[in-house]
Every structure is written in structure tokens, then in C-alpha cells.
Design a protein around this motif. Sequence first.
Motif, PDB file in Angstrom:
ATOM      1  N   ASN A 111      -5.062   2.757   9.181  1.00 59.02           N
ATOM      2  CA  ASN A 111      -5.227   3.945   8.348  1.00 59.02           C
ATOM      3  C   ASN A 111      -3.989   4.828   8.458  1.00 59.02           C
ATOM      4  OD1 ASN A 111      -7.927   3.129   7.779  1.00 59.02           O
ATOM      5  ND2 ASN A 111      -8.648   4.159   9.633  1.00 59.02           N
ATOM      6  N   ARG A 160      -4.336   5.965  14.548  1.00 58.45           N
ATOM      7  CA  ARG A 160      -4.285   5.523  13.154  1.00 58.45           C
ATOM      8  C   ARG A 160      -4.832   4.108  12.992  1.00 58.45           C
ATOM      9  NH1 ARG A 160       0.463   4.787  10.717  1.00 58.45           N
ATOM     10  NH2 ARG A 160       1.619   4.328  12.642  1.00 58.45           N
ATOM     11  N   VAL A 191       0.850  -1.186   0.000  1.00 58.24           N
ATOM     12  CA  VAL A 191       0.000   0.000   0.000  1.00 58.24           C
ATOM     13  C   VAL A 191       0.885   1.235   0.000  1.00 58.24           C
ATOM     14  CG1 VAL A 191      -0.163   0.039   2.523  1.00 58.24           C
ATOM     15  CG2 VAL A 191      -1.975   1.087   1.144  1.00 58.24           C
ATOM     16  N   GLN A 192       0.378   2.298  -0.582  1.00 55.75           N
ATOM     17  CA  GLN A 192       1.133   3.551  -0.621  1.00 55.75           C
ATOM     18  C   GLN A 192       1.034   4.278   0.719  1.00 55.75           C
ATOM     19  OE1 GLN A 192      -0.349   5.816  -3.962  1.00 55.75           O
ATOM     20  NE2 GLN A 192       0.972   4.731  -5.407  1.00 55.75           N
ATOM     21  N   LYS A 199       2.330   4.462   7.231  1.00 53.41           N
ATOM     22  CA  LYS A 199       3.631   5.084   7.008  1.00 53.41           C
ATOM     23  C   LYS A 199       4.646   4.011   6.635  1.00 53.41           C
ATOM     24  CE  LYS A 199       2.596   8.339  10.767  1.00 53.41           C
ATOM     25  NZ  LYS A 199       3.077   8.869  12.075  1.00 53.41           N
ATOM     26  N   GLY A 218      -0.013   6.689   3.485  1.00 57.89           N
ATOM     27  CA  GLY A 218      -1.308   7.334   3.665  1.00 57.89           C
ATOM     28  C   GLY A 218      -2.481   6.423   3.395  1.00 57.89           C
ATOM     29  N   GLY A 219      -2.224   5.241   2.866  1.00 57.42           N
ATOM     30  CA  GLY A 219      -3.286   4.304   2.546  1.00 57.42           C
ATOM     31  C   GLY A 219      -3.767   3.505   3.736  1.00 57.42           C
ATOM     32  N   SER A 220      -4.681   2.579   3.456  1.00 51.32           N
ATOM     33  CA  SER A 220      -5.300   1.780   4.504  1.00 51.32           C
ATOM     34  C   SER A 220      -5.268   0.301   4.144  1.00 51.32           C
ATOM     35  CB  SER A 220      -6.762   2.197   4.704  1.00 51.32           C
ATOM     36  OG  SER A 220      -6.856   3.545   5.119  1.00 51.32           O
ATOM     37  N   LEU A 221      -5.240  -0.519   5.188  1.00 47.76           N
ATOM     38  CA  LEU A 221      -5.384  -1.969   5.054  1.00 47.76           C
ATOM     39  C   LEU A 221      -6.164  -2.474   6.249  1.00 47.76           C
ATOM     40  CD1 LEU A 221      -1.841  -3.293   3.975  1.00 47.76           C
ATOM     41  CD2 LEU A 221      -3.931  -3.343   2.596  1.00 47.76           C
ATOM     42  N   VAL A 227       4.585  -0.740   3.109  1.00 51.75           N
ATOM     43  CA  VAL A 227       4.116   0.614   2.812  1.00 51.75           C
ATOM     44  C   VAL A 227       5.207   1.309   2.007  1.00 51.75           C
ATOM     45  CG1 VAL A 227       3.206   2.768   3.725  1.00 51.75           C
ATOM     46  CG2 VAL A 227       2.850   0.617   4.980  1.00 51.75           C
ATOM     47  N   SER A 256       5.887   3.827  -1.841  1.00 47.76           N
ATOM     48  CA  SER A 256       5.383   4.482  -3.048  1.00 47.76           C
ATOM     49  C   SER A 256       6.061   3.911  -4.288  1.00 47.76           C
ATOM     50  CB  SER A 256       5.616   5.988  -2.964  1.00 47.76           C
ATOM     51  OG  SER A 256       6.983   6.262  -2.720  1.00 47.76           O
TER      52      SER A 256
END
Length: 121
Positions: A83, A66, A12-13, A86, A15-18, A119, A121
Motif C-alpha cells: 500500500n 506500508r 500502478v500510480q 512510491k 499511492g496505489g496498492s498491489l 510505480v 504516474s
Amino acid sequence: QVQLVESGGGLVQPGGSLRLSCTASGSIFSIYAMGWYRQAPGKQRELVATITVGGSTNYADSVKGRFAISRDNAKNTVYLQMNGLKSEDTAVYYCNAQIRTTVVAGPLGYWGQGTQVTVSS
């Protein structure tokens, strides 16, 4: 025998969520506290969050605000909503549960096999 099976990890990038899930199965009489731990490369395993049967929660300072832990006692399942992820959240996440297998046995700690959360990008 008792098994804990985790799911929901992935890439996930920032700021994203899992959402992670962990379900306990097998010879279970009762489940007490459940929780999530994580281990990053080269680091020790650390507590992320725990939840009691009654729903009381405890979080590591690094994830407060978070992450949210919850459980469904009817399904023997614990969840971790993550959420605002990082890069420093990258780790293998492990589920833990304190389980009694019979009416006379004391609770023992059981671990899942782990699920990778990356996490980046």
C-alpha cells in the motif's frame, strides 16, 4: 524439483496498492521461512520482508507501515500486500522460500522468476 511462481505485479500510480502472490510446488517436504526481495535497475537485490512458519515477520525499514507479508501454509503460498506505493518501490520483486525436499535433506533456498512492479504516474 521445486518451483516458485509469482503473480500480481504491474503498473500502478503513486499511492496505489498491489498484492503479490507466490506459490511453491513440486517435491516439497516442508517449507520454512518465506520472503520477498526486490532489485531495482543498477542496484543490488535487497530484502523487503520475511515471514516464518509461525508467522513472525521482518520488514525493511523502507516499507514498514506500508507493506504486509502473510502466508497460507496449506497452500504453500506467501503474499505481499503493498500500500502507499512510491516511485522508489519500482523494481523486480522476487519470492524466496527455504524448502526441504525430503525428510533427510536440509533446507535450501529457492527463488521465483520475479515479477515487475512499476510505480509511475
